[in-house]
Design an enzyme around this catalytic site. Structure first.
Site, PDB file in Angstrom:
ATOM      1  N   GLU A  71       0.836  -1.202   0.000  1.00  7.39           N
ATOM      2  CA  GLU A  71       0.000   0.000   0.000  1.00  7.39           C
ATOM      3  C   GLU A  71       0.874   1.256   0.000  1.00  7.39           C
ATOM      4  O   GLU A  71       0.614   2.222  -0.720  1.00  7.39           O
ATOM      5  CB  GLU A  71      -0.899   0.002   1.239  1.00  7.39           C
ATOM      6  CG  GLU A  71      -1.820  -1.195   1.377  1.00  7.39           C
ATOM      7  CD  GLU A  71      -3.168  -0.962   0.716  1.00  7.39           C
ATOM      8  OE1 GLU A  71      -3.548   0.206   0.547  1.00  7.39           O
ATOM      9  OE2 GLU A  71      -3.825  -1.962   0.359  1.00  7.39           O
ATOM     10  N   LEU A  72       1.912   1.236   0.800  1.00  9.35           N
ATOM     11  CA  LEU A  72       2.806   2.393   0.927  1.00  9.35           C
ATOM     12  C   LEU A  72       3.507   2.687  -0.398  1.00  9.35           C
ATOM     13  O   LEU A  72       3.713   3.851  -0.765  1.00  9.35           O
ATOM     14  CB  LEU A  72       3.834   2.121   2.028  1.00  9.35           C
ATOM     15  CG  LEU A  72       4.703   3.288   2.489  1.00  9.35           C
ATOM     16  CD1 LEU A  72       3.861   4.382   3.116  1.00  9.35           C
ATOM     17  CD2 LEU A  72       5.742   2.798   3.493  1.00  9.35           C
ATOM     18  N   ALA A  73       3.856   1.639  -1.130  1.00  8.73           N
ATOM     19  CA  ALA A  73       4.599   1.793  -2.374  1.00  8.73           C
ATOM     20  C   ALA A  73       3.772   2.460  -3.470  1.00  8.73           C
ATOM     21  O   ALA A  73       4.321   2.897  -4.485  1.00  8.73           O
ATOM     22  CB  ALA A  73       5.097   0.442  -2.858  1.00  8.73           C
ATOM     23  N   ARG A  74       2.467   2.553  -3.282  1.00 12.23           N
ATOM     24  CA  ARG A  74       1.615   3.211  -4.276  1.00 12.23           C
ATOM     25  C   ARG A  74       1.802   4.725  -4.264  1.00 12.23           C
ATOM     26  O   ARG A  74       1.393   5.408  -5.202  1.00 12.23           O
ATOM     27  CB  ARG A  74       0.149   2.867  -4.020  1.00 12.23           C
ATOM     28  CG  ARG A  74      -0.173   1.399  -4.271  1.00 12.23           C
ATOM     29  CD  ARG A  74      -1.607   1.077  -3.899  1.00 12.23           C
ATOM     30  NE  ARG A  74      -1.905  -0.329  -4.117  1.00 12.23           N
ATOM     31  CZ  ARG A  74      -3.032  -0.926  -3.735  1.00 12.23           C
ATOM     32  NH1 ARG A  74      -3.962  -0.224  -3.107  1.00 12.23           N
ATOM     33  NH2 ARG A  74      -3.224  -2.206  -3.966  1.00 12.23           N
ATOM     34  N   SER A  84      15.879  -6.295   2.535  1.00 10.58           N
ATOM     35  CA  SER A  84      15.917  -7.298   1.484  1.00 10.58           C
ATOM     36  C   SER A  84      15.472  -8.664   2.005  1.00 10.58           C
ATOM     37  O   SER A  84      16.025  -9.173   2.983  1.00 10.58           O
ATOM     38  CB  SER A  84      17.335  -7.408   0.918  1.00 10.58           C
ATOM     39  OG  SER A  84      17.446  -8.530   0.070  1.00 10.58           O
ATOM     40  N   ARG A  86      15.802 -11.347   0.166  1.00 14.55           N
ATOM     41  CA  ARG A  86      16.810 -12.299  -0.340  1.00 14.55           C
ATOM     42  C   ARG A  86      17.946 -12.481   0.660  1.00 14.55           C
ATOM     43  O   ARG A  86      18.458 -13.585   0.833  1.00 14.55           O
ATOM     44  CB  ARG A  86      17.380 -11.788  -1.663  1.00 14.55           C
ATOM     45  CG  ARG A  86      16.422 -11.802  -2.816  1.00 14.55           C
ATOM     46  CD  ARG A  86      17.128 -11.334  -4.081  1.00 14.55           C
ATOM     47  NE  ARG A  86      18.148 -12.275  -4.498  1.00 14.55           N
ATOM     48  CZ  ARG A  86      19.153 -11.951  -5.313  1.00 14.55           C
ATOM     49  NH1 ARG A  86      19.281 -10.721  -5.757  1.00 14.55           N
ATOM     50  NH2 ARG A  86      20.039 -12.865  -5.658  1.00 14.55           N
ATOM     51  N   ARG A 164       4.462  17.978   0.696  1.00 10.86           N
ATOM     52  CA  ARG A 164       3.283  17.947  -0.174  1.00 10.86           C
ATOM     53  C   ARG A 164       2.795  16.516  -0.378  1.00 10.86           C
ATOM     54  O   ARG A 164       1.597  16.230  -0.267  1.00 10.86           O
ATOM     55  CB  ARG A 164       3.610  18.597  -1.519  1.00 10.86           C
ATOM     56  CG  ARG A 164       2.411  18.717  -2.447  1.00 10.86           C
ATOM     57  CD  ARG A 164       2.840  19.304  -3.788  1.00 10.86           C
ATOM     58  NE  ARG A 164       1.712  19.713  -4.594  1.00 10.86           N
ATOM     59  CZ  ARG A 164       1.823  20.277  -5.800  1.00 10.86           C
ATOM     60  NH1 ARG A 164       3.031  20.494  -6.310  1.00 10.86           N
ATOM     61  NH2 ARG A 164       0.748  20.630  -6.481  1.00 10.86           N
ATOM     62  N   ARG A 173      -4.762   7.884   3.398  1.00 12.08           N
ATOM     63  CA  ARG A 173      -4.624   6.678   4.209  1.00 12.08           C
ATOM     64  C   ARG A 173      -5.176   6.820   5.623  1.00 12.08           C
ATOM     65  O   ARG A 173      -5.123   5.869   6.403  1.00 12.08           O
ATOM     66  CB  ARG A 173      -3.158   6.256   4.261  1.00 12.08           C
ATOM     67  CG  ARG A 173      -2.585   5.948   2.881  1.00 12.08           C
ATOM     68  CD  ARG A 173      -3.369   4.879   2.160  1.00 12.08           C
ATOM     69  NE  ARG A 173      -2.796   4.582   0.854  1.00 12.08           N
ATOM     70  CZ  ARG A 173      -3.175   3.577   0.076  1.00 12.08           C
ATOM     71  NH1 ARG A 173      -4.164   2.778   0.476  1.00 12.08           N
ATOM     72  NH2 ARG A 173      -2.618   3.383  -1.100  1.00 12.08           N
TER      73      ARG A 173
END
Length: 210
Positions: A71-74, A84, A86, A164, A173
């Site tokens: 959600e945050l990455a949107r 990571s 990996r 902003r 959110r």
């Protein structure tokens, strides 16, 4: 979740940027009450929100789920540096089994996953965590094992964003329509903002009841 404010821009940078337009530097007070009023009037009330982009914040966000991270990455006008999967899955390999489903194992699992206090969902999450652990014990490469990570698996990141864009994030959110976890993140981030700068964001946070 734990939110740590790593860095923030001094208000006088924003007020200087605004005063550049009118060359009114002599009316400023080095980020004091006059400059705060100017920022609020121009950036918020007059909606010249581009001036707020001179204010930058960096947060260290720990203990959110991969679902919340998605959600945050949107919110694209921000920079994310994420733990990571990996290189860090080894943290799980040497743990004992998380089954059977009981209070003791749920408590242990909280180190790795976000629980939602719904027995059916938490049981499925615990089973998924145990499945991931078993893959690691069998020496399956992290490159492949990571595909079995559940959405509830905890992660952390350093997140940098301008005022902003942060206004937009807090507004969208904090809505009751947003995921419960990211609504909690909104409140935690707002509390982490320096008190003398919270006036920039107070009006954008939704007051709707969840």
């Amino acid at each position: 979740m734990t939110i740590t404010l790593l860095h923030y821009t001094d208000l006088k940078i924003c007020s200087h940027a605004i005063r550049t337009c009118w060359q009114s530097f002599d009316k400023g007070d080095d980020g004091g009450e006059k400059d705060k009023e100017l920022i609020d009037r121009v950036g918020n009330k007059y909606k010249h929100a581009s001036t707020l982009e001179h204010l930058q914040y960096s947060f260290y966000i720990q203990g959110i789920s991969r679902a919340c991270l998605q959600e945050l990455a949107r919110h694209r006008i921000a920079s994310l540096s994420v733990k990571s999967s990996r290189y860090t899955l080894k943290e799980l390999k040497n743990e004992e089994s998380f089954l059977p489903y009981n209070a003791y194992n749920l408590k242990r699992a909280e180190k790795f996953i976000v629980l939602v206090q719904n027995p059916q969902v938490d049981f499925a999450s615990l089973a998924a965590l145990e499945g991931l652990r078993n893959l690691l014990v069998e020496n399956i490469s992290n490159d492949f094992a990571k595909y079995a990570m559940p959405e509830c698996y905890k992660t952390e990141l350093t997140w940098s964003i301008n005022a902003r864009s942060l206004q937009n994030f807090l507004h969208l959110r904090s809505s009751k329509a947003a995921l419960w976890e990211i609504r909690e993140l909104v409140q935690a981030i707002f509390k982490a903002i320096p008190k003398e700068q919270q006036f920039i964001f107070e009006s954008v946070i939704s007051k709707e009841e969840a």
